[in-house]
Structures are given as structure tokens and as C-alpha cells.
Design a protein around this motif. Structure first.
Motif, PDB file in Angstrom:
ATOM      1  N   PRO A  92      16.816  52.370  37.320  1.00  0.00           N
ATOM      2  CA  PRO A  92      17.183  53.717  36.840  1.00  0.00           C
ATOM      3  C   PRO A  92      18.385  54.332  37.575  1.00  0.00           C
ATOM      4  CG  PRO A  92      14.827  53.601  37.404  1.00  0.00           C
ATOM      5  CD  PRO A  92      15.471  52.353  37.925  1.00  0.00           C
ATOM      6  N   LEU A 115      19.438  58.098  38.257  1.00  0.00           N
ATOM      7  CA  LEU A 115      18.786  59.413  38.151  1.00  0.00           C
ATOM      8  C   LEU A 115      19.649  60.511  38.751  1.00  0.00           C
ATOM      9  CD1 LEU A 115      15.268  58.314  39.467  1.00  0.00           C
ATOM     10  CD2 LEU A 115      15.819  58.870  37.093  1.00  0.00           C
ATOM     11  N   ARG A 116      19.649  61.644  38.110  1.00  0.00           N
ATOM     12  CA  ARG A 116      20.377  62.788  38.645  1.00  0.00           C
ATOM     13  C   ARG A 116      19.495  63.515  39.663  1.00  0.00           C
ATOM     14  NH1 ARG A 116      24.484  66.430  35.160  1.00  0.00           N
ATOM     15  NH2 ARG A 116      25.265  67.657  36.924  1.00  0.00           N
ATOM     16  N   MET A 117      20.079  64.065  40.705  1.00  0.00           N
ATOM     17  CA  MET A 117      19.321  64.661  41.796  1.00  0.00           C
ATOM     18  C   MET A 117      19.665  66.132  41.991  1.00  0.00           C
ATOM     19  SD  MET A 117      17.286  62.403  43.135  1.00  0.00           S
ATOM     20  CE  MET A 117      16.989  61.040  42.004  1.00  0.00           C
ATOM     21  N   PRO A 118      19.032  67.005  41.225  1.00  0.00           N
ATOM     22  CA  PRO A 118      19.371  68.431  41.265  1.00  0.00           C
ATOM     23  C   PRO A 118      19.191  69.067  42.650  1.00  0.00           C
ATOM     24  CG  PRO A 118      17.710  67.964  39.578  1.00  0.00           C
ATOM     25  CD  PRO A 118      17.999  66.680  40.241  1.00  0.00           C
ATOM     26  N   SER A 119      18.162  68.665  43.388  1.00  0.00           N
ATOM     27  CA  SER A 119      17.920  69.337  44.673  1.00  0.00           C
ATOM     28  C   SER A 119      19.053  69.038  45.658  1.00  0.00           C
ATOM     29  CB  SER A 119      16.572  68.931  45.264  1.00  0.00           C
ATOM     30  OG  SER A 119      16.594  67.593  45.664  1.00  0.00           O
ATOM     31  N   ALA A 130      11.839  62.235  49.263  1.00  0.00           N
ATOM     32  CA  ALA A 130      10.443  62.024  48.858  1.00  0.00           C
ATOM     33  C   ALA A 130       9.826  63.339  48.397  1.00  0.00           C
ATOM     34  CB  ALA A 130       9.644  61.436  50.014  1.00  0.00           C
ATOM     35  N   GLU A 151      11.199  66.237  47.525  1.00  0.00           N
ATOM     36  CA  GLU A 151      11.857  67.045  46.493  1.00  0.00           C
ATOM     37  C   GLU A 151      12.262  66.276  45.254  1.00  0.00           C
ATOM     38  OE1 GLU A 151      14.872  69.572  48.137  1.00  0.00           O
ATOM     39  OE2 GLU A 151      13.611  70.095  49.850  1.00  0.00           O
ATOM     40  N   GLU A 152      12.291  64.952  45.353  1.00  0.00           N
ATOM     41  CA  GLU A 152      12.697  64.203  44.167  1.00  0.00           C
ATOM     42  C   GLU A 152      11.724  63.091  43.793  1.00  0.00           C
ATOM     43  OE1 GLU A 152      14.812  65.349  42.273  1.00  0.00           O
ATOM     44  OE2 GLU A 152      16.502  66.244  43.343  1.00  0.00           O
ATOM     45  N   GLY A 153      10.724  62.835  44.637  1.00  0.00           N
ATOM     46  CA  GLY A 153       9.736  61.825  44.276  1.00  0.00           C
ATOM     47  C   GLY A 153      10.201  60.391  44.457  1.00  0.00           C
ATOM     48  N   ILE A 154      11.237  60.190  45.285  1.00  0.00           N
ATOM     49  CA  ILE A 154      11.750  58.834  45.564  1.00  0.00           C
ATOM     50  C   ILE A 154      11.523  58.534  47.034  1.00  0.00           C
ATOM     51  CG2 ILE A 154      13.823  57.386  45.709  1.00  0.00           C
ATOM     52  CD1 ILE A 154      13.455  57.963  42.892  1.00  0.00           C
ATOM     53  N   LEU A 157      11.399  59.616  36.462  1.00  0.00           N
ATOM     54  CA  LEU A 157      11.912  58.838  37.599  1.00  0.00           C
ATOM     55  C   LEU A 157      12.383  57.458  37.129  1.00  0.00           C
ATOM     56  CD1 LEU A 157       9.213  59.783  40.274  1.00  0.00           C
ATOM     57  CD2 LEU A 157      11.632  60.379  40.366  1.00  0.00           C
ATOM     58  N   GLY A 158      12.597  57.338  35.824  1.00  0.00           N
ATOM     59  CA  GLY A 158      13.056  56.048  35.299  1.00  0.00           C
ATOM     60  C   GLY A 158      11.929  55.082  34.987  1.00  0.00           C
ATOM     61  N   ALA A 175       1.796  62.724  42.761  1.00  0.00           N
ATOM     62  CA  ALA A 175       2.519  63.339  43.878  1.00  0.00           C
ATOM     63  C   ALA A 175       4.029  63.195  43.686  1.00  0.00           C
ATOM     64  CB  ALA A 175       2.082  62.697  45.195  1.00  0.00           C
ATOM     65  N   ALA A 176       4.470  62.010  43.282  1.00  0.00           N
ATOM     66  CA  ALA A 176       5.910  61.771  43.117  1.00  0.00           C
ATOM     67  C   ALA A 176       6.481  62.599  41.964  1.00  0.00           C
ATOM     68  CB  ALA A 176       6.169  60.282  42.883  1.00  0.00           C
ATOM     69  N   TYR A 177       5.786  62.607  40.829  1.00  0.00           N
ATOM     70  CA  TYR A 177       6.308  63.348  39.672  1.00  0.00           C
ATOM     71  C   TYR A 177       6.207  64.858  39.880  1.00  0.00           C
ATOM     72  CZ  TYR A 177       7.276  59.131  37.126  1.00  0.00           C
ATOM     73  OH  TYR A 177       7.826  57.926  36.758  1.00  0.00           O
ATOM     74  N   ALA A 220       6.597  66.259  42.793  1.00  0.00           N
ATOM     75  CA  ALA A 220       7.751  66.519  43.667  1.00  0.00           C
ATOM     76  C   ALA A 220       9.011  66.662  42.815  1.00  0.00           C
ATOM     77  CB  ALA A 220       7.920  65.388  44.684  1.00  0.00           C
ATOM     78  N   ARG A 221       9.187  65.733  41.910  1.00  0.00           N
ATOM     79  CA  ARG A 221      10.370  65.747  41.036  1.00  0.00           C
ATOM     80  C   ARG A 221      10.389  67.011  40.167  1.00  0.00           C
ATOM     81  NH1 ARG A 221      15.482  63.576  40.189  1.00  0.00           N
ATOM     82  NH2 ARG A 221      15.781  62.818  38.101  1.00  0.00           N
ATOM     83  N   LYS A 250       9.069  69.833  41.041  1.00  0.00           N
ATOM     84  CA  LYS A 250       9.013  71.013  41.917  1.00  0.00           C
ATOM     85  C   LYS A 250       7.725  71.823  41.709  1.00  0.00           C
ATOM     86  CE  LYS A 250      13.542  70.368  42.974  1.00  0.00           C
ATOM     87  NZ  LYS A 250      13.441  68.883  42.825  1.00  0.00           N
ATOM     88  N   ILE A 263       3.634  61.522  51.856  1.00  0.00           N
ATOM     89  CA  ILE A 263       5.096  61.448  51.929  1.00  0.00           C
ATOM     90  C   ILE A 263       5.729  62.232  50.776  1.00  0.00           C
ATOM     91  CG2 ILE A 263       7.014  59.822  51.563  1.00  0.00           C
ATOM     92  CD1 ILE A 263       5.324  57.835  53.346  1.00  0.00           C
ATOM     93  N   PHE A 264       5.096  62.195  49.614  1.00  0.00           N
ATOM     94  CA  PHE A 264       5.601  62.939  48.460  1.00  0.00           C
ATOM     95  C   PHE A 264       5.192  64.414  48.500  1.00  0.00           C
ATOM     96  CE2 PHE A 264       5.602  58.608  46.332  1.00  0.00           C
ATOM     97  CZ  PHE A 264       6.982  58.471  46.394  1.00  0.00           C
TER      98      PHE A 264
END
Lengths: 388, 388
Positions: free
Chosen positions: A78, A80-84, A339, A341-344, B72-73, B140-142, B144-145, B147, B168-169
Motif C-alpha cells: 500500500p 498511504l497518505r499520512m494526515p497526522s 503506531a 496516530e496512523e496504525g502502522i 491501511l491498504g 486498535a490499528a484502525y 488509531a488511523r 483517531k 503500541i497502537f
């Protein structure tokens, strides 16, 4: 496919036949796959129509048309755009190319898929690699898929999760006293005495390096154009060099007129290439200072092969790019931010590609209205101990 | 998009408006998203043209056209042929759908991407879930994404790697005495008192379930047709039910005339659905025997919601499929085999989808010349302790 013209030395230009060699026979320079003619767009699309992931681009790869790819579905990761981050950095367009979504959770799968496919073409009896962790895991998985034995030389302090994975995939592991450069030498010796294919992910194996090019084609397709900057964490730097080569091929094929500027990022306590850039040097010297970083994946002092660093440095200059060194506390800050704020969940080495952005802005390389793609090279789950 | 007609009770057929509800107001049955009209092929392709992964199929999802996906792709995972298993099992065509290549390394990302997108549409203040591990990591990851805050109820014996990832997320974790069904009740109570969106991956959240459908569209595209069998590890079974629904939609859209037979696989020591199938029952009863399996991801006794199991059982019957229970030693055997011979490291729950094949052959369900797709639902790296 694009037919191989030669394995050409990047230092003296001497050409070699496509055989099992890793160095220029004249000057010991690293080798680059050169093709007879550039692939045009239509050919490329026709060739890979039925394939997926990196093999969609097989016409750009040094693999015979009748070879069955050794694949685990790598590539096609993927963007992915990262707004935060755009907000925090006051930057208009920030994207991640999430390479941790590869089968063994790191970009190395692109290289190893091509390398193991080449290994089958060469009918080798096994593969060997030096690794800080990710290459070993990937080599072990692809060797399993290819039904070839795999021997891996790693520094003793390699993260435990990565060692466990190599074993699970059935590889034979040799723990080496010292750092990656020490492991590198031992893998090279093993390859020489046994004839096994050395898939170490520096510039040693020209087939492996070609696999990395595919990230450029994907970014081009997903972004819909060429971003202003591409930011890549680097040890020796084959991903950065191959990515730029991929964009140059797209330019030659008439698919784009623009090339991206390449930023190579290292940890401050092991930054041979970034330091050379910082000092405006033409050549990279091996790193002699003590190494103390959690970014184990890119902690490569280039002890016996500083010319690999020079090859990457030249690419950075050619792209009008930059070399950046980042401190551990900043990479850990961005690892957590990413992690939460974006879930990565990126490994520390990968978080350098985010931490670099604030440095690039401060130093005036990255301007507010420019687009930037940071490459997340590997998953944090393979190095859980690095996060508190 | 396909416009939502109602959230329809699968037991009594009563329809409800698309609101924040989880159960039939009349009979407490689980709800299924029903659409006003079936999507036709052209509409579907036009709608998702610029999207990637599961959002390529957004016209099949219960999400408003102007909603920005929380992504998140996820999706677009590899379908791989497995020669070593074809040989061992003497089976002509064995494929894996490798769902461990999703962003949080499990199929749950399909469901959670849609659920968090719905959560944003509903303007909820947070999300809550019960989980055996994978759903919690994905939620947790989604979250976070997206917000949004996220609270997760998990059994105390949830693998440590999964708990670490949730933290972590940035999620808040509540360890629950007892098994998944106990966590399920507590999450439901929390959702009721706070109005947070309950994204528990049973049949509770009809939006989440719809996300799972996308695996059917991908298998159809990648396989180039409909395979004879699809084998899925099941707890309550929403992935199996949604996958079959996806194929039925493809049939209604005129894209295929055939439907696959669905095999649902459970661990022998927690097999409420497989046992009901084995005994030819019409209804699933909660599992009361002691649970002792390494397949933590599917160890769901359905204590207070056996009707969820019945919904899955009905789908198995409707597809002329089967329910299979496998022993731990067989799933661990295939987990190792998969890693050492094919380079795929699946968690034990996922390895059941391979271990089931020998049982299906022995019992006469799977014939030698039939094609079968086994779904690898999650990555072994999130449960490293399970392998010796």
C-alpha cells in the motif's frame, strides 16, 4: 523480458557475461545489470498481464521468459497518505510506501524473489547470505519455497524474533562475533568454497538488486506521477539505488519526464554515507566510530566494501538528493507516533524515514509544498524489544 | 454503493433501519445487511476504479459514496499455489489465500476497515471490542488511523505479542478472567452504557461482517473462476458466511454460475459448529467441554450466542459444505510443513485450514481432481510461543 547485455561494473564499466559472479574481474567494483534495449511500455504491460505483485513487471527483470517465478506474492504494497504527519510537519503531501506488508514483512522480499528465481535458473545447490535480520528471514522463506537449502550468517545481537523466523523456515544459522561486515565476509567465503548463490542484500548480487527496482514502478502507478522526494532508510543502499534506476527506466520508456530526488537515511551512530554527503565528499569511507543504535536493520559500517556506499552516494548526488542522519530518540518518537496516530507499526530502522523529514525541512531540502514518499521498510513486530 | 434496504434479522426476517444496532429488536437474532438492488458488474467496476484493496469493491459495501475509507491498504492478498501439499495430499490443485499479508497480519483488517469507516459515519465517540487477539490488534490499528479511542476486552491467556501490539497502537486493554465468550459480554455491556461502536468480530456488527465479503471477490478474480472448495478456520464463522455471501452476489451480478462448497474448520477441543455438523443437527449448542488448544484465534465456545454458530452451520449446509474438527498435533504438523516447505508462517489457528484437507479427503468430501483454496487467516509471528 529485457535481454541482459552484460553485468557491467559500476566503477570501470567493464562488461561481464551473466554468470555467477559478484564483482568486476578487473577492479572488483560492484556489478549492475545492463539490458540490450530499453523495454517499451506496451511490451512491459503485455509481458506481466497475468502476473501479480512484482512479477507484473517481469519484462524489467533479468529473468528468462520461461522461468517460473519463486514467489510468495511480494510487492503491490500500500501507498498511504499520512494526515497526522502532514499536520505535525506542516507539509502538504506525505505518503508512506508500506513495505512491511510484504510476505516476510520487509522490502527484502522483492530482492529475494528475483534472487531465488535466478538461483533456480543457475541450478545452484543452495543459497547463502549475510544479514542483520530481515534479509535472512526473507532468504529463508524464499529458499523454502524454492526447495533449496539456505545458510545465514548474522551478528550475534540480531533480534531474537528474526532468528526464530529463520529457523522456522528451516534455514541454518551461523551467529557471528562482530557486526554485519564480519558476517558479510564469512558469507562471501562460504559462497566461494561451495558455489552456493550469495544473496546478501548489499550490491553483491546484481539479480537481487534488480528486484528492488519494482518499488519505483509501483510508486509511479499508485502516486499517479513521480513524487518530488523519496526517502529511504539505507545500510549500503541497494534499495535507494535500484529505486532510482527504476524511475530512470520509466523515463526512458516515455512514462514520465520527471525523476524524484532521493534521500538516504541512516542512524547517527552508524552513518558512513550520510556523513560523506554532509561533508561534500565524493567517496564513502568505512565507519570506524562505535555503533550504538536500535536501528539494527541499517547499522552497516561498510567495513570492507565502502565502495558500495559510494555507489549509493553517487545516486544521491545524481538525483539532487541528500543524505540524512537521525538520532535514535527521534526515530523512536516517530515509531510511536506512527503506531498511535496512523496504525502502522514500523521497525526502528524504518521510522528513520519519517524522522528524516523534520531534518530535511530544517536543512531546507524539503519544501512545504513538495510531495514526499517515505518507505517503511520493515515491520516492528520482528523487533518487538526495541519499543518500550 | 449498493443502497442499504435494511439490517435484516437472519432468524425472523424482521427489517431494521441502518442504525447503531446489533440484534433483532424482536427476537435478538443477528443482523445481515440487505441492499435495495443487486449491484451489476459495470457499476461495481466504475465505483472502485481509483481505489485499491477492498475499496475497489466499495459498491458492494454498506458505506456512503462520499465517505472517506479508514484504510491501511487491507485486502489484495496473494493467492498462491502449494505444490508440496498437492504432492503430499495427492490433490490436483491446492491454493492458499494468504490473509496474513494484511496490514495487521490477519483477515480481520477487511472487517475493521469497513467497521471503522461506518463508525466515522455514525459519529461515534469510540470503539470497543472483545477479542482473542487478532481482532483487538486490528481494531486498535484502525481506531488509531481513524483517531478514535479503542477499548479491548481479551481473555487473560491471549498471546503476549498480540497484547503488546494493541498497546503500541494506543488501545486500552481489559484482561478478562475466562474465555472469549466472557470478554464478549463485557464488551457488549460497555457498548451499551457508552454508545461506543461494538466492532467485535462475531456476527454482532453487520458492517464489519460485510467487509469480509471482499475475500470472495478477490478469490474469484485471482483464481479466474470459482474453486470447488473454500476452507476457512472458524470461531463463530463470520468470514465463512460473508465469503459465501460474496460469491452469491457475484452469481446474482452474472459474474459466475457456480458457488463454492464451504468447509469450516475448528480445533477438536473447541468445535461447537463442527460437532453439530458431524451429528447432522440443525442448531449449534454452546461448547461445554474443557478447551485445550493452541489455536487461540478460533477457540470460541459460543457460550451466550450459539445462534451465531447456527448461522454459520446453515451456510455450510446451503453450500453443500462440511464442518471439520482437527487435532492440535495435526495443525502443528502442517504449520511446520508450511513454513519449511513453502515459506509461509501461519498461526496455529490458520494451519487448521491445511490440516483439514487430509480429513476432508478421508471422509470423502474432497475429491482428488477438485480445486481447493485454504484461507491462511493470520501470521504466526503474532503467536511465536505456539511453535517450538
Amino acid at each position: 523480458m529485457a535481454e541482459i547485455k552484460s553485468l557491467t561494473c559500476v566503477d570501470c564499466g567493464h562488461g561481464h557475461q551473466a554468470e555467477l559472479i559478484y564483482k568486476c574481474e578487473r577492479c572488483e567494483g560492484s556489478l549492475d545489470v545492463e539490458y540490450h534495449s530499453e523495454v517499451n511500455g506496451e511490451e512491459a504491460e503485455a509481458a506481466g498481464k497475468k502476473e501479480s505483485g512484482i512479477w507484473k513487471y517481469r519484462s524489467f527483470l533479468p529473468i528468462a521468459p520461461n522461468s517460473e517465478p519463486v514467489t510468495l506474492g511480494e510487492g503491490n504494497t500500500p501507498l498511504l497518505r499520512m494526515p497526522s504527519l502532514e499536520m505535525e510537519l506542516e507539509q502538504s503531501e506525505v505518503y508512506f510506501k508500506n513495505e512491511s506488508a510484504n510476505p516476510t514483512l520487509a522490502f527484502k522480499d522483492r530482492a529475494l524473489s528475483v534472487a531465488l528465481t535466478a538461483a533456480k535458473q543457475f541450478n545452484v545447490e543452495g543459497v547463502v547470505t549475510a544479514s542483520t535480520g530481515n534479509t535472512g528471514v526473507s532468504a529463508a522463506a524464499y529458499a523454502a519455497r524454492a526447495k533449496l537449502p539456505c545458510k545465514i550468517y548474522v551478528p550475534k545481537k540480531t533480534p531474537n524474533e528474526k532468528l526464530r523466523l529463520m529457523k522456522i523456515f528451516g534455514a541454518e544459522i551461523r551467529l557471528v562475533e562482530g557486526n554485519f561486515s564480519d558476517a558479510y565476509l564469512m558469507a562471501a567465503q562460504q559462497a566461494e568454497t561451495t558455489g552456493w548463490f550469495n544473496v546478501t542484500s548489499t550490491f553483491l548480487n546484481p539479480y537481487a538488486v534488480e528486484g528492488n527496482k519494482t518499488i519505483a514502478y509501483e510508486i509511479h502507478e499508485q502516486f499517479g506521477d513521480v513524487p518530488d522526494w523519496i526517502v529511504i532508510p539505507i545500510g549500503a543502499g541497494p534499495l535507494l539505488v535500484a529505486c532510482f534506476k527504476g524511475f530512470k527506466e520509466l523515463q526512458l520508456a516515455g512514462k514520465t519526464s520527471k525523476l524524484p530526488r532521493m534521500a538516504g537515511v541512516q542512524a547517527a551512530s552508524c552513518a558512513p554515507i550520510a556523513a560523506a554527503f554532509e561533508n561534500g565528499l565524493e567517496e564513502v569511507a568505512a565507519w570506524k566510530q562505535p555503533i550504538a543504535t536500535v536501528a539494527s536493520g541499517i547499522a552497516d559500517p561498510l567495513t570492507t566494501y565502502p565502495k558500495d556506499g559510494t555507489r549509493t552516494l553517487k545516486t544521491i548526488y545524481a538525483s539532487d538528493g541528500c543524505g540524512i542522519a537521525v538520532e535514535d530518540d527521534r526515530m523512536l518518537h516517530y515509531q510511536k507516533k506512527l503506531a498511535k496516530e496512523e496504525g502502522i507499526f514500523a521497525e526502528p530502522s524504518s521510522a528513520t524515514a519519517i524522522a528524516a523529514l523534520e531534518v530535511m525541512k530544517r536543512k531546507g531540502y524539503l519544501r512545504k509544498n513538495e510531495s514526499v514518499v517515505s518507505v517503511i521498510t520493515g515491520h516492528g513486530l520482528k523487533d518487538l524489544m526495541s519499543i518500550q
